[in-house]
Motif scaffolding. Structure first.
Motif, PDB file in Angstrom:
ATOM      1  N   VAL A  58       0.698  -1.478   0.534  1.00 51.04           N
ATOM      2  CA  VAL A  58       0.064   0.388  -0.032  1.00 51.04           C
ATOM      3  C   VAL A  58       0.733   1.524   0.039  1.00 51.04           C
ATOM      4  CG1 VAL A  58      -1.502   1.145   1.284  1.00 51.04           C
ATOM      5  CG2 VAL A  58      -2.064  -1.190   1.446  1.00 51.04           C
ATOM      6  N   PRO A  59       1.038   1.896  -1.375  1.00 50.52           N
ATOM      7  CA  PRO A  59       1.619   3.120  -1.195  1.00 50.52           C
ATOM      8  C   PRO A  59       0.869   4.395   0.435  1.00 50.52           C
ATOM      9  CG  PRO A  59       0.742   2.943  -3.547  1.00 50.52           C
ATOM     10  CD  PRO A  59      -0.180   1.890  -2.057  1.00 50.52           C
ATOM     11  N   ILE A  60       2.402   4.957   0.257  1.00 46.59           N
ATOM     12  CA  ILE A  60       1.919   5.839   1.986  1.00 46.59           C
ATOM     13  C   ILE A  60       2.410   7.189   1.386  1.00 46.59           C
ATOM     14  CG2 ILE A  60       3.076   6.324   3.228  1.00 46.59           C
ATOM     15  CD1 ILE A  60       4.185   3.865   4.030  1.00 46.59           C
ATOM     16  N   ALA A  61       1.560   8.699   1.413  1.00 45.34           N
ATOM     17  CA  ALA A  61       1.422   9.996   0.497  1.00 45.34           C
ATOM     18  C   ALA A  61       2.543  10.068   1.985  1.00 45.34           C
ATOM     19  CB  ALA A  61      -0.111  10.521   1.375  1.00 45.34           C
ATOM     20  N   ARG A  62       3.075  11.282   0.768  1.00 41.36           N
ATOM     21  CA  ARG A  62       4.601  11.949   0.938  1.00 41.36           C
ATOM     22  C   ARG A  62       3.087  13.324   1.733  1.00 41.36           C
ATOM     23  NH1 ARG A  62       8.473  10.460  -1.079  1.00 41.36           N
ATOM     24  NH2 ARG A  62       9.170   9.003  -3.327  1.00 41.36           N
ATOM     25  N   ALA A  63       3.036  13.052   3.193  1.00 38.69           N
ATOM     26  CA  ALA A  63       2.119  14.514   3.683  1.00 38.69           C
ATOM     27  C   ALA A  63       2.362  14.680   5.158  1.00 38.69           C
ATOM     28  CB  ALA A  63       0.725  13.850   3.598  1.00 38.69           C
ATOM     29  N   VAL A  64       2.520  15.567   5.700  1.00 37.57           N
ATOM     30  CA  VAL A  64       2.081  15.471   7.338  1.00 37.57           C
ATOM     31  C   VAL A  64       0.420  16.016   7.356  1.00 37.57           C
ATOM     32  CG1 VAL A  64       3.316  16.769   9.081  1.00 37.57           C
ATOM     33  CG2 VAL A  64       4.861  15.626   7.441  1.00 37.57           C
ATOM     34  N   LEU A  65       0.652  15.528   8.305  1.00 39.96           N
ATOM     35  CA  LEU A  65      -0.473  16.539   8.461  1.00 39.96           C
ATOM     36  C   LEU A  65      -0.996  17.133  10.120  1.00 39.96           C
ATOM     37  CD1 LEU A  65      -1.201  13.701   7.294  1.00 39.96           C
ATOM     38  CD2 LEU A  65      -3.700  13.273   8.357  1.00 39.96           C
ATOM     39  N   VAL A  66      -1.173  18.482   9.954  1.00 35.91           N
ATOM     40  CA  VAL A  66      -1.304  18.999  10.956  1.00 35.91           C
ATOM     41  C   VAL A  66      -2.496  20.001  11.570  1.00 35.91           C
ATOM     42  CG1 VAL A  66       0.157  21.565  12.304  1.00 35.91           C
ATOM     43  CG2 VAL A  66       0.901  19.578  11.101  1.00 35.91           C
ATOM     44  N   ASP A  67      -2.981  19.537  12.223  1.00 36.77           N
ATOM     45  CA  ASP A  67      -4.764  19.696  12.671  1.00 36.77           C
ATOM     46  C   ASP A  67      -4.055  20.756  14.795  1.00 36.77           C
ATOM     47  OD1 ASP A  67      -6.862  21.697  13.098  1.00 36.77           O
ATOM     48  OD2 ASP A  67      -7.988  19.743  13.126  1.00 36.77           O
ATOM     49  N   MET A  68      -4.904  21.565  15.174  1.00 34.01           N
ATOM     50  CA  MET A  68      -4.671  21.564  16.291  1.00 34.01           C
ATOM     51  C   MET A  68      -6.208  20.756  17.589  1.00 34.01           C
ATOM     52  SD  MET A  68      -2.008  22.952  17.444  1.00 34.01           S
ATOM     53  CE  MET A  68      -1.386  22.551  15.878  1.00 34.01           C
ATOM     54  N   SER A  78      -8.612   7.460   8.934  1.00 33.38           N
ATOM     55  CA  SER A  78      -9.192   6.364   8.542  1.00 33.38           C
ATOM     56  C   SER A  78     -10.139   6.004   6.995  1.00 33.38           C
ATOM     57  CB  SER A  78     -10.281   6.575  10.423  1.00 33.38           C
ATOM     58  OG  SER A  78     -11.453   6.958   9.518  1.00 33.38           O
ATOM     59  N   LYS A  79      -9.848   7.801   6.856  1.00 32.51           N
ATOM     60  CA  LYS A  79     -10.747   7.306   5.557  1.00 32.51           C
ATOM     61  C   LYS A  79     -10.241   6.804   4.648  1.00 32.51           C
ATOM     62  CE  LYS A  79     -13.629  10.873   3.932  1.00 32.51           C
ATOM     63  NZ  LYS A  79     -13.615  12.208   3.316  1.00 32.51           N
ATOM     64  N   ALA A  80      -8.376   7.820   4.784  1.00 32.89           N
ATOM     65  CA  ALA A  80      -7.683   6.959   3.757  1.00 32.89           C
ATOM     66  C   ALA A  80      -7.105   5.167   3.796  1.00 32.89           C
ATOM     67  CB  ALA A  80      -6.798   7.516   4.214  1.00 32.89           C
ATOM     68  N   ALA A  81      -7.113   5.209   5.682  1.00 35.24           N
ATOM     69  CA  ALA A  81      -7.378   3.813   5.758  1.00 35.24           C
ATOM     70  C   ALA A  81      -7.716   2.677   4.761  1.00 35.24           C
ATOM     71  CB  ALA A  81      -6.445   3.341   7.160  1.00 35.24           C
ATOM     72  N   HIS A  82      -9.042   2.657   5.201  1.00 34.98           N
ATOM     73  CA  HIS A  82     -10.453   1.983   4.722  1.00 34.98           C
ATOM     74  C   HIS A  82     -10.699   2.188   3.112  1.00 34.98           C
ATOM     75  CE1 HIS A  82     -12.304   3.205   8.789  1.00 34.98           C
ATOM     76  NE2 HIS A  82     -11.685   1.840   8.569  1.00 34.98           N
ATOM     77  N   SER A  83      -9.533   3.184   2.634  1.00 32.87           N
ATOM     78  CA  SER A  83      -9.928   3.004   0.663  1.00 32.87           C
ATOM     79  C   SER A  83      -9.171   1.648   0.782  1.00 32.87           C
ATOM     80  CB  SER A  83      -9.407   3.758   0.920  1.00 32.87           C
ATOM     81  OG  SER A  83      -7.814   3.832   0.135  1.00 32.87           O
ATOM     82  N   GLY A  84      -7.915   1.133   1.360  1.00 31.14           N
ATOM     83  CA  GLY A  84      -7.188   0.257   0.568  1.00 31.14           C
ATOM     84  C   GLY A  84      -6.614   0.227  -0.083  1.00 31.14           C
ATOM     85  N   TRP A  86      -3.911   3.631  -0.369  1.00 28.79           N
ATOM     86  CA  TRP A  86      -3.384   4.199   0.230  1.00 28.79           C
ATOM     87  C   TRP A  86      -3.163   4.210   1.116  1.00 28.79           C
ATOM     88  CZ3 TRP A  86      -3.904   9.148   2.010  1.00 28.79           C
ATOM     89  CH2 TRP A  86      -4.765   9.754   1.010  1.00 28.79           C
ATOM     90  N   LYS A  87      -2.258   5.064   2.196  1.00 29.94           N
ATOM     91  CA  LYS A  87      -3.104   5.706   2.589  1.00 29.94           C
ATOM     92  C   LYS A  87      -1.965   6.355   3.118  1.00 29.94           C
ATOM     93  CE  LYS A  87       0.071   1.798   5.061  1.00 29.94           C
ATOM     94  NZ  LYS A  87      -0.244   0.828   6.446  1.00 29.94           N
ATOM     95  N   TYR A  88      -1.692   7.166   4.948  1.00 30.63           N
ATOM     96  CA  TYR A  88      -0.983   8.325   5.420  1.00 30.63           C
ATOM     97  C   TYR A  88       0.200   7.060   6.397  1.00 30.63           C
ATOM     98  CZ  TYR A  88      -3.596  12.526   4.067  1.00 30.63           C
ATOM     99  OH  TYR A  88      -4.458  13.279   2.962  1.00 30.63           O
ATOM    100  N   GLY A  89       1.132   7.457   6.592  1.00 28.32           N
ATOM    101  CA  GLY A  89       2.272   7.229   7.462  1.00 28.32           C
ATOM    102  C   GLY A  89       1.730   6.923   8.956  1.00 28.32           C
ATOM    103  N   GLN A  90       2.465   6.038   9.498  1.00 26.71           N
ATOM    104  CA  GLN A  90       1.863   6.041  11.294  1.00 26.71           C
ATOM    105  C   GLN A  90       2.281   7.336  11.644  1.00 26.71           C
ATOM    106  OE1 GLN A  90       3.413   1.999  11.540  1.00 26.71           O
ATOM    107  NE2 GLN A  90       1.273   2.697  12.890  1.00 26.71           N
TER     108      GLN A  90
END
Length: 453
Positions: A58-68, A78-84, A86-90
């Motif tokens: 499963v490819p991993i998005a080259r992304a950093v997610l930031v929110d307060m 979870s949306k990305a992981a459930h798509s099966g 691609w996903k975001y890095g742990q």
């Protein structure tokens, strides 16, 4: 070369998800109208830009997610992981329990310094995974507190730490009748900071995208997801691979660098807008056929009349005749009739792309007098179709398109500032009246520069 995406705040994270999903879907779509070998090269090029090593395939998005606040990031992960697919890095997310309360100063002066180290560490880890870094793509809104305030803070830090890497900020321009009372303050503070630290601002206006959903997509009850999917389509049409030159079969390696080189010839002018054609619902598409001549005729008129979509274009507007003074481009009430460009990039994707005639975009009357069309206009192509369209065109434009919306936001913010409304909410976090005045001065200068093209 790879692009690291930084998703900031609720808006940035929701759009970021749709962008990665659109990129993945398109690159794995079998009907690309091209050979298997070409399709594989396209897929590999997309993956190098936006996805890193696979984990269990499963490819991993080259992304950093930031929110307060944790809610949106948890939903996005979870949306990305459930798509099966691609996903975001742990370990690519940073969130806290308390938001910024739509206060730019809180995001910039409190959350920023407090969490700087953790956020910059995450970004550095993502950068280290890239064989070669093209730059950063930062997705944020201007109206709230986290995306705007923290977004401006993070962009400044990226400029300090990665001064040789390009930074493009994708900014969501708030609705004219927005729901945040201080959105105009937040917007001018964001824009003035980004103008100093970013290389280009790619702007999407919520009002314009909303109209596309209603009129072209025929969506009856428009949700943020609908809007974000239109945005993701537009961004994908710009960032997916294209050939590096006429007659070349190799995909360009450095999309961010090439975009900046083609579109930002001077640091005073860094506002970019995107227009796409065609954009329509699946149902309408079944009954439509397109020619390059028809698509490009509409796209050119969208550019010069400053229309955001092909419906309701003003066909009366014509380029000024060369030789007339520049004043003829503006009417007495300062409303723009003709949208002068500094630079334009047309991106064509699909069938018979090499037969498309782009001569009409090379007319010197479309451009400012200090840049020859040979430098001001570029075209990128690929025979591979994008999304569901057999033929499609995107126009990325550095033009006067934002003069009016920017003037409106600055005017509204100034009226509030003149009566000192809500200023105390900013001064208590260290943003002084002086900072506001600096922002007004800088943005008035930007408006004047674009007006004088």
């Amino acid at each position: 070369m790879s692009i690291v995406t930084v998703q900031l705040g609720q808006c940035g994270n929701q759009i970021g998800f749709e962008v990665f999903d659109a990129l993945f879907s398109d690159s794995h779509c079998p009907q690309g109208l091209c050979s298997k070998r070409e399709n594989e090269a396209y897929q590999a090029s997309c993956k190098e830009r936006f996805f890193s090593e696979e984990e269990n395939g499963v490819p991993i998005a080259r992304a950093v997610l930031v929110d307060m606040e944790p809610k949106v990031i948890n939903q996005t992960l979870s949306k990305a992981a459930h798509s099966g697919r691609w996903k975001y890095g742990q370990h690519s997310c940073f969130c806290q329990k308390q938001g910024s309360g739509n206060n730019w100063a809180y995001g910039y002066s409190v959350h920023g310094p407090r969490h700087k180290e953790s956020i910059m560490d995450l970004i550095q880890k993502e950068v280290e995974k890239c064989d070669s870094l093209s730059g950063f793509f930062i997705i944020m809104s201007m109206a709230g507190g986290t995306g705007s305030g923290l977004g401006a803070f993070v962009t400044q830090n990226l400029e300090d730490q990665y001064s040789n890497s390009l930074k493009m900020n994708q900014i969501i321009w708030p609705y004219g009748t927005g729901e945040v009372i201080v959105q105009n303050y937040n917007s001018i503070l964001t824009l003035s900071r980004l103008y100093r630290s970013s290389d280009a601002l790619l702007v999407h206006e919520n009002d314009a995208v909303h109209k596309i959903c209603a009129k072209l997509m025929n969506i009856k009850q428009i949700s943020f997801r609908d809007i974000n999917q239109v945005l993701a389509h537009q961004l994908g049409s710009v960032f997916q691979p294209t050939y590096s030159g006429e007659g070349s079969w190799h995909y360009r390696r450095n999309p961010l660098g090439d975009l900046m080189e083609n579109l930002v010839p001077h640091p005073e002018f860094k506002m970019l807008g995107v227009r796409n054609i065609p954009q329509m619902s699946e149902n309408s598409l079944a009954y439509s056929t397109f020619t390059w001549a028809g698509l490009l005729k509409h796209l050119r008129q969208m550019l010069i009349s400053n229309a955001k979509m092909e419906e309701g274009i003003d066909w009366q507007i014509r380029p000024p005749l060369s030789g007339l003074p520049a004043l003829s481009k503006m009417s007495t009430n300062k409303e723009f009739h003709f949208n002068t460009s500094i630079a334009n990039l047309v991106i064509l994707r699909g069938k018979d792309v090499h037969n498309a005639d782009l001569g009409a975009f090379k007319d010197p009357a479309l451009y400012t007098s200090w840049l020859e069309p040979v430098h001001a206009f570029n075209v990128w192509k690929t025979q591979r179709a994008f999304s569901k369209y057999e033929k499609s065109a995107a126009l990325v434009s550095n033009s006067q398109f934002l003069v009016k919306p920017l003037d409106v936001i600055v005017g509204k913010a100034w009226n509030m500032f003149a009566s000192k409304a809500y200023i105390h909410q900013y001064t208590k976090y260290g943003i002084e009246e002086e900072d506001f005045l600096e922002s007004f001065t800088l943005l008035e200068q930007v408006i004047a520069s674009y007006c004088n093209l």
